[in-house]
Design a protein around this motif. Structure first.
Motif, mmCIF file in Angstrom:
data_model
loop_
_atom_site.group_PDB
_atom_site.id
_atom_site.type_symbol
_atom_site.label_atom_id
_atom_site.label_comp_id
_atom_site.label_asym_id
_atom_site.label_seq_id
_atom_site.Cartn_x
_atom_site.Cartn_y
_atom_site.Cartn_z
ATOM 1 N N VAL A 238 -1.904 20.356 -20.823
ATOM 2 C CA VAL A 238 -2.477 19.683 -21.991
ATOM 3 C C VAL A 238 -1.839 20.216 -23.277
ATOM 4 O O VAL A 238 -1.487 19.450 -24.181
ATOM 5 N N ALA A 239 -1.689 21.520 -23.359
ATOM 6 C CA ALA A 239 -1.078 22.128 -24.539
ATOM 7 C C ALA A 239 0.376 21.693 -24.693
ATOM 8 O O ALA A 239 0.833 21.384 -25.801
ATOM 9 N N LEU A 240 1.103 21.647 -23.581
ATOM 10 C CA LEU A 240 2.513 21.262 -23.652
ATOM 11 C C LEU A 240 2.682 19.811 -24.067
ATOM 12 O O LEU A 240 3.686 19.452 -24.701
ATOM 13 N N ALA A 241 1.699 18.963 -23.737
ATOM 14 C CA ALA A 241 1.800 17.540 -24.072
ATOM 15 C C ALA A 241 1.259 17.218 -25.459
ATOM 16 O O ALA A 241 1.453 16.102 -25.945
ATOM 17 N N ALA A 242 0.576 18.163 -26.090
ATOM 18 C CA ALA A 242 -0.060 17.898 -27.385
ATOM 19 C C ALA A 242 0.978 17.807 -28.494
ATOM 20 O O ALA A 242 2.037 18.444 -28.428
#
Length: 330
Positions: A238-242
Motif C-alpha cells: 500500500v505504501a509503495l503504491a501511494a
C-alpha cells in the motif's frame, strides 16, 4: 534469554526440559493457531480481546506456564495490543476489551497463588494496533485503573511487552517511552529485541524495498517528513503504491535479523534497541525477560538469506550477547 517459548495442549514435560538443561519462562501468546507458512496479515489479530476465545486461550497459556516456569523465576505471556485498529468501531468493543483483559488478570492472580510463581501478561503495542503508541498505552492503563480503582492486580499481573521494532517504527524515543511507562507505574513485562527497516525513500530505495513485500505477514509503514508530520500505511504494498510526497524517512515493520548491517539503500533501527539496553543498564531491575523476536526467516529477500537459519540464529545470539556484555548485563 529465549527465542520463542513453545506451548502444547499436552501435559507439561518438565523432566524433558530438565534433562536437556532447558527451561521456559515466557510464551509468545500473540499468534493464535498457525503463524508460519501461510497468509497471516491482519488475521494475526483474530480472535482479538473482544472475544472470549482470546481470554480462554491466554488463560490456558498461563495454566501451562505456571507448571513449566522454574521456581524463583517470573513467567510472562505477551499478547496482541487489544485488537487491530480498523476492527474496532463501537464502544461496546472497547468495553469488551477492557473487561476481557481484566478477566485474564483475575485468572493470572489465581494461577500465581496456586503455583507460587510470579506471572504477568504483557500487552504488545504495534503499528496500527489498537494500542499503537506509548501515549495510547498509558491512556488505556489509566482507563482500566479508573474502572478498578486501587486494584493492585493491574500493576502486578498486567504490563507491556515492549517491542523495539514496533516502537521504533512509531519514531518513538526509547528512553522517553520507557520513562513514560515507568512514570505511570506500568510494568515492563518483557522486552522484545528486534529491528525494523529504516530508509530514505529515494526511487532506488523504493525499488529495492519491493523485495520485502510478501503475502504472509503485515508490514505496516510509517513515514515522517522533515517537519515531523507522520503518515501510516497498512502494508508495504500500500505504501509503495501511494502517491509520493517527499517524506524524510520511512520505517517498515519488517523484523530483520539483529546482526544485519546497513546496506546501500537501507538502514535499521538498532539505535532504538540499543537505547533500550542503555536504559536497562542504568536500571537492571527494569525487566528480566528479554526475547529476540525475528520471525521472518522464510520471507527474507535473497540478499539477506546468506546463511542457514541456524547460522542466522547463532549470529543473532552473538550480536545480542555482545551488546549485553558491553553494558555489563551478561
Amino acid at each position: 534469554m529465549s527465542r520463542k517459548a513453545l506451548c502444547h495442549r499436552t501435559a507439561p514435560q518438565r523432566p524433558g526440559l530438565d534433562l536437556n538443561n532447558c527451561y521456559i519462562f515466557t510464551i509468545n501468546g500473540f499468534p493464535y493457531g498457525r503463524f508460519h507458512g501461510q497468509r497471516v496479515k491482519e488475521q494475526v489479530y483474530r480472535p482479538d480481546w473482544t472475544s472470549a476465545d482470546r481470554v480462554n486461550y491466554t488463560n490456558r497459556l498461563f495454566d501451562l506456564l505456571g507448571q513449566l516456569v522454574p521456581p524463583g523465576i517470573e513467567g510472562s505471556v505477551s499478547t496482541l495490543p487489544g485488537s487491530f485498529k480498523e476492527f474496532i468501531t463501537t464502544e461496546d468493543q472497547l468495553r469488551a476489551i477492557r473487561a476481557n483483559i481484566f478477566r485474564c488478570v483475575e485468572h493470572i492472580e489465581k494461577v500465581s497463588e496456586q503455583t507460587g510463581r510470579r506471572l504477568h501478561l504483557g500487552l504488545e503495542p504495534e503499528p496500527l494496533g489498537f494500542l499503537e503508541t506509548t501515549n495510547e498505552t498509558v491512556k488505556f492503563f489509566e482507563l482500566m485503573r479508573g474502572e478498578h480503582p486501587h486494584d493492585g492486580r493491574l500493576t502486578e499481573f498486567l504490563g507491556v511487552n515492549y517491542d523495539t521494532c514496533h516502537l521504533a517504527v512509531e519514531f518513538e524515543d526509547a528512553a522517553e517511552s520507557l520513562a513514560q511507562l515507568r512514570g505511570h507505574g506500568i510494568k515492563i513485562s518483557k522486552l522484545h529485541l528486534s529491528s525494523a527497516l529504516k530508509l530514505r525513500p529515494t526511487p532506488e530505495a523504493l525499488s529495492a524495498l519491493a523485495a520485502f513485500a510478501d503475502d504472509t505477514y503485515l508490514h505496516q509503514v510509517a513515514s515522517r517528513t522533515a517537519g515531523g508530520k507522520l503518515a501510516r500505511y497498512k502494508d508495504l504494498d500500500v505504501a509503495l503504491a501511494a502517491p509520493k510526497s517527499p517524506p524524510d524517512e520511512w520505517r517498515v515493520h519488517f523484523h530483520i535479523p539483529l546482526h544485519s548491517p546497513a546496506a546501500a539503500w537501507f538502514d535499521n533501527t538498532t539505535d532504538h534497541l540499543l537505547g533500550v539496553l542503555d536504559v536497562l543498564q542504568a536500571d537492571p531491575h527494569l525487566c528480566s525477560h528479554l526475547e529476540m523476536e525475528t520471525y521472518t526467516w522464510e520471507v527474507l529477500p535473497p540478499a539477506l538469506k546468506n546463511r542457514s537459519v541456524v547460522g542466522q540464529l547463532t549470529a543473532e545470539y552473538d550480536w545480542c550477547l555482545t551488546a549485553l556484555r558491553d553494558r555489563g548485563l551478561a
